[in-house]
Design an enzyme around this catalytic site. Sequence first.
Site, short mmCIF file in Angstrom:
data_model
loop_
_atom_site.label_atom_id
_atom_site.label_comp_id
_atom_site.label_asym_id
_atom_site.label_seq_id
_atom_site.Cartn_x
_atom_site.Cartn_y
_atom_site.Cartn_z
N LYS A 202 4.86 -1.75 -5.69
CA LYS A 202 5.02 -2.39 -4.37
C LYS A 202 4.77 -3.88 -4.50
O LYS A 202 4.08 -4.32 -5.42
CB LYS A 202 3.99 -1.81 -3.39
CG LYS A 202 4.23 -0.36 -3.01
CD LYS A 202 3.20 0.11 -2.00
CE LYS A 202 3.44 1.55 -1.59
NZ LYS A 202 4.71 1.77 -0.88
N ASP B 202 -1.89 3.96 -3.08
CA ASP B 202 -0.49 3.97 -3.53
C ASP B 202 -0.06 2.55 -3.94
O ASP B 202 0.25 1.72 -3.08
CB ASP B 202 0.40 4.49 -2.39
CG ASP B 202 1.88 4.60 -2.81
OD1 ASP B 202 2.16 4.47 -4.03
OD2 ASP B 202 2.72 4.85 -1.93
N ARG C 181 6.27 12.85 -1.50
CA ARG C 181 7.07 14.07 -1.45
C ARG C 181 6.85 14.95 -2.68
O ARG C 181 6.98 16.16 -2.60
CB ARG C 181 8.56 13.71 -1.26
CG ARG C 181 9.17 12.95 -2.40
CD ARG C 181 10.46 12.24 -2.02
NE ARG C 181 10.21 11.06 -1.19
CZ ARG C 181 11.16 10.31 -0.63
NH1 ARG C 181 12.44 10.59 -0.82
NH2 ARG C 181 10.86 9.27 0.09
N ASP D 149 7.51 5.23 -6.47
CA ASP D 149 6.86 4.96 -5.18
C ASP D 149 7.17 6.06 -4.15
O ASP D 149 6.56 6.11 -3.09
CB ASP D 149 7.31 3.58 -4.66
CG ASP D 149 6.39 3.04 -3.57
OD1 ASP D 149 5.30 3.63 -3.38
OD2 ASP D 149 6.75 2.03 -2.94
N LYS E 283 -0.84 14.81 3.12
CA LYS E 283 -0.66 13.95 1.95
C LYS E 283 -1.98 13.20 1.68
O LYS E 283 -2.48 12.48 2.54
CB LYS E 283 0.47 12.94 2.19
CG LYS E 283 0.58 11.84 1.12
CD LYS E 283 1.78 10.91 1.36
CE LYS E 283 1.75 9.69 0.44
NZ LYS E 283 2.89 8.77 0.64
N ASP F 48 -3.14 5.70 2.51
CA ASP F 48 -2.02 6.60 2.23
C ASP F 48 -2.46 8.07 2.19
O ASP F 48 -1.67 8.95 1.86
CB ASP F 48 -1.32 6.17 0.93
CG ASP F 48 0.16 6.54 0.91
OD1 ASP F 48 0.73 6.80 1.99
OD2 ASP F 48 0.74 6.60 -0.20
N GLU G 214 6.23 9.02 -4.11
CA GLU G 214 5.31 9.97 -4.73
C GLU G 214 4.81 11.03 -3.76
O GLU G 214 4.48 12.14 -4.15
CB GLU G 214 4.12 9.22 -5.35
CG GLU G 214 2.97 8.88 -4.39
CD GLU G 214 3.34 7.94 -3.25
OE1 GLU G 214 4.38 7.26 -3.35
OE2 GLU G 214 2.61 7.89 -2.24
#
Length: 478
Positions: A257, A250, A331, A327, A245, A268, A329
């Site tokens: 968030k 993020d 996946r 959020d 990833k 991230d 994101e």
Amino acid sequence: MKQLTLTAVQAKKSSPNLVVFIEREGVDNLSDCLTPEEFFFFRQAYQREVNSFFFPRKSGAVWVRVLKGGKESSIAREDARLAGAEVIKEVWKYKVDSVALRTYGSDHLLLSFAEGMALASFQFLKYVTKAEKKRHSLQSIEIESADPSAVVELDAIIEAVFHARRLLNEPFSYLTAPQLGEEAIALGHQYGFSVEVLGKEKIEALKMGGLLAVNRASQTPPQFIVMEWVPVDPKNDQPVVLVGKGVVYDTGGYSIKSSDGMEYMKSDMGGAAAVLGAFVAASRNKLPVHLVGLIPVTDNLVSASGIVPGDIITMASGATVEVLNTDAEGRLILADALHYAKRYRPSLVIDYATLTGAAVRALGNQAICYMGTASDNVKRAIEQSGFSTYERLVEFPLWREYGEEIKSQHADLKNIGGPTAGAITAGKFLEFFTEGYPWLHLDIAGPVFAKVANGYKTKEGTGAGVRLTYDFLKHYFT
Ligand code: BES
Ligand code: ZN
Ligand code: ZN
């Protein structure tokens, strides 16, 4: 980039700065390297349970560390790493540029001790204006009587971890998606693996709707990094694909968030860092395992053009996804990469991702939460590597009932499950895109980041996944 080098040196030579570590049974042998006065002092204090000694001399010094030893081997090795990290902090105070490392008697912990010393020495000073003042002077550890090839191998692994840590620590102001592509290209050049970075047009042509949706809020294009390490005589017929990833920042998007701790979200891309680090370690050590690396890269920002909760997108596989939380994101971008992986007919796919807060709540930073469809053999092997490297894994189930939670009324899937078991429902989402190959998913959200320095884990990026992956590939395939 690495300032500290590990080298093997032959026989015991006299060295002005010497670190000695020794297990309890061997303490009498210390009379070999201490003066009679020093040895007398040592015995007195050792009887009072002191385990750590420092003997300054006219020129140079000796540091002695006694290990308790005698435990289950993975714990004994970890204790040796931690002791190495402790000792090196003392050595820095003395501002020497080289130390010899010696042990007497059994030496099965020698390289673990050296590993702890080396890992603890990482510094990220790129943005410190008076960096020279802060930089540790120690540049080399000469390990006496060690197997030279094992030392070269360890040195490469340390360097790989340092690359991962550096990338994790880089702020978004530097490490944008195109920059991460550049970093991969540079590493490929330096270490000899191939790297191709697909830009936005290619990503559009591949219809990677997950990656494009997450990127929609951004003014910076997404990237899809494809890497390959082809050894001369690979042990595997079909490649192992490592997927990471690569969310370079993020914010959560419209499902934003809270600002509390948002700064950690520069890391991230921890999955990407793990895969890049594994490629560095594998290629520098000429690991005879054919590898492919896939890294979908984007930021997840807030803007008028961004996706909003309720949007429905079409993924590279053709599946449709109702995005109920922007959020979740990771996946979405991983799903496109996992679909892309099918073209390699892989023998195994492992994805690495800072995927869920739920994994952190379940296991803290002590373990990787993992799951997947690979065989029990593969699972036991990676768990074993987890204990050896102390990057431990705990398996979570992928029972079909958990899949019910990500069924959508309007599309094939939705991108969030219910309020509980969030690490597993994320895994179920990914599983949907992994048809046709054995697969493992490693949620590294906990171990990848240390809020405070701890043992040989320096503050911020730890490089979690690099040592684990190298150890697993080496032992499972060779
Ligand atoms: N990158 C985060 C997960 C994360 C959280 C990593 C904390 C490291 C530390 C991920 O993209 C995310 O935000 N996940 C959400 C998913 C939820 C909306 C279903 C989460 O875990 O809260
Ligand atoms: Zn997120
Ligand atoms: Zn994320």
